[in-house]
Design an enzyme around this catalytic site. Structure first.
Site, PDB file in Angstrom:
ATOM      1  CG  HIS A 275       6.383   0.995   8.177  1.00  0.00           C
ATOM      2  ND1 HIS A 275       5.472   2.053   7.338  1.00  0.00           N
ATOM      3  CD2 HIS A 275       7.375   0.901   7.207  1.00  0.00           C
ATOM      4  CE1 HIS A 275       6.133   2.410   6.210  1.00  0.00           C
ATOM      5  NE2 HIS A 275       7.332   1.757   6.156  1.00  0.00           N
ATOM      6  CG  ASP A 326       6.984   4.862   3.045  1.00  0.00           C
ATOM      7  OD1 ASP A 326       8.001   4.852   2.505  1.00  0.00           O
ATOM      8  OD2 ASP A 326       6.429   3.993   3.657  1.00  0.00           O
TER       9      ASP A 326
END
Length: 459
Positions: A275, A326
């Site tokens: 991220h 994810d």
């Protein structure tokens, strides 16, 4: 059974697109030789453009079964943190059989979408109450079993998770299933390392969950164990995903998350920073210069309201990125790449921001860069079709309207940015065909178990 030779009229090699390419594969699943401008000589015909399979560098497999369950408004403002509460409630129900069924369905869908390798950021270690199973690697074993059923290559990243906040705050009830002390975590790594040594399709790294969930001491101890087993194995960590996380880190240490990490550990090409959404300009430059991979998951980051990664500045600084699905609200490398670019377009109100120079192909640049970053983050000789690399490749559907009239990099521009029809026809991993004409040999069996699992979990 491994296929030995494949002939492609068009293939994407490290030096660019080449015509009339003959691949020969070794028994260990690698590419033995590549000849361009060749005759087919009786080899199997690919039937479409051949490109490397993509690496999915960030996966939480069990969250595949959550997709759609967190799209209801709560009594207050919804955020990443309220989504996390829903996630904790969901995983409290999961048993080992459930995890295996969900992961197998997920990995099957990844293969169909064009992923050849997955990095499983695996933190569901213990029973619903938090008590360890008799077999410490019970849940890790279920992830491995799912990869074996489908054939996808797996880089297993067992999560180190000890605390609920910066500075070693005590974990909450929703986190009991994740927790391991240093000794138990070391035992788990040693066990999994032995399994990885016996398999061409399994490799091992570690995943300190986040700076919230570890201390400097526990992270250092885990890295020492990993280095004793494999000094080149990857290290993945969630970092700077949310503004609250940055503020909490500043309150605790006086440093932002990336600042603290870089000042306390030697971050290099082994690392994947997942991220890294909220960075200063200096942090962006530092991440790029270190060689660490930025692990980007644009569909999940959008779904959770994380924010936008500073991709334009990062790539201009020479940074390396890879992509992951994810939470698996989408399982498509194309959608991840598309929304990586589209997010920047919305922020800058401009187009083709992540291409390299005038006249450059955007789709080709995004695909090639994600291949490179994914291979590095997953610790695999993949992401490129050359002698000695793993034979992980896709055959695109040459009959697809999306690819009609396209050649060279225009194939990748169309593949990434045109339509929502899957143009992946065949998928090979480790010189084995796993997807043929869009289908997997075990998809009915795997799908049936998954549906039975979901019926029980959502009853």
């Amino acid at each position: 059974m491994a296929e030995r030779r494949l002939y492609a009229h068009s293939a994407l090699l490290p030096e660019g697109w080449r015509s009339n390419v003959l691949f020969e594969f070794e028994k260990d699943g690698s590419i033995g030789s590549i000849e361009t401008g060749a005759a087919s000589n009786g080899a199997e015909l690919a039937g479409g453009p051949v490109i490397p399979a993509m690496g999915n560098l960030h996966s939480h497999a069990f969250q595949r079964a959550m997709a759609g369950l967190a799209e209801r408004t709560g009594p207050g403002d919804d955020s990443f943190w309220t989504w996390r509460d829903v996630m904790y409630g969901f995983l409290a129900k999961l048993e080992p059989d459930d995890l295996e069924a969900i992961a197998a369905q997920l990995y099957l869908e990844m293969l169909k979408a064009g992923y050849g390798t997955v990095g499983e950021f695996h933190y569901l270690h213990h029973s619903p109450g938090g008590t360890p199973y008799d077999d410490l690697a019970e849940m890790s074993g279920r992830i491995i079993a799912a990869s074996e059923q489908t054939g996808i290559a797996l880089t297993l990243l067992p999560v180190l998770y000890g605390y609920s906040g910066f500075g070693g705050q005590e974990a909450g009830d929703g986190q009991r299933r994740f927790l391991n002390g240093s000794e138990r975590y070391a035992e788990l790594l040693h066990h999994l390392h032995l399994l990885a040594q016996r398999s061409n399709n399994l490799s091992l790294g570690i995943a300190p969950h986040s700076l919230r969930a570890v201390t400097k001491e526990t992270l250092g101890e885990a890295m020492a164990v990993l280095n004793s087993l494999d000094s080149g194995a990857p290290i993945h960590i969630h970092i700077a995903e949310q503004v609250k996380e940055v503020k909490d880190c500043l309150s605790w240490s006086g440093k932002r998350p990336l600042e603290w990490l870089y000042e306390n550990f030697e971050v290099d090409e082994r690392w994947c920073l997942v991220h890294a959404t909220h960075m200063t300009e200096a942090e962006t430059t530092r991440l790029a210069a270190s060689g660490a991979v930025a692990g980007l998951c644009p569909t999940t980051e959008a779904n959770l309201g994380d924010g936008l990664f500073p991709a334009v500045d990062f790539l201009r600084a020479g940074g390396t990125f890879g992509i992951g699905s994810d939470s698996h609200i989408s399982i498509s490398p194309i959608e991840e790449l598309r929304w990586l670019e589209y997010g920047q377009r919305l922020a800058y109100q401009a187009r083709n921001l992540l291409a390299k120079g005038a006249g450059a192909s955007l789709g080709a640049n995004l695909y090639r860069e994600a291949l490179k970053g994914g291979a590095r983050a997953l610790g695999r000789r993949t992401g490129h079709l050359q002698e000695g690399a793993r034979a992980d490749l896709l055959v695109l559907d040459q009959e697809s309207a999306i690819l009609a009239g396209k050649s060279g990099d225009a194939v990748l521009d169309a593949f990434v940015f045109s339509g929502n029809v899957n143009t992946v026809r065949h998928v090979m991993v480790g010189a084995r065909w796993l997807i043929r004409d869009g289908h997997h040999a075990k998809e009915e069996e795997i799908g049936s178990r998954y549906r039975q699992c979901l019926e029980r979990l959502t009853a």
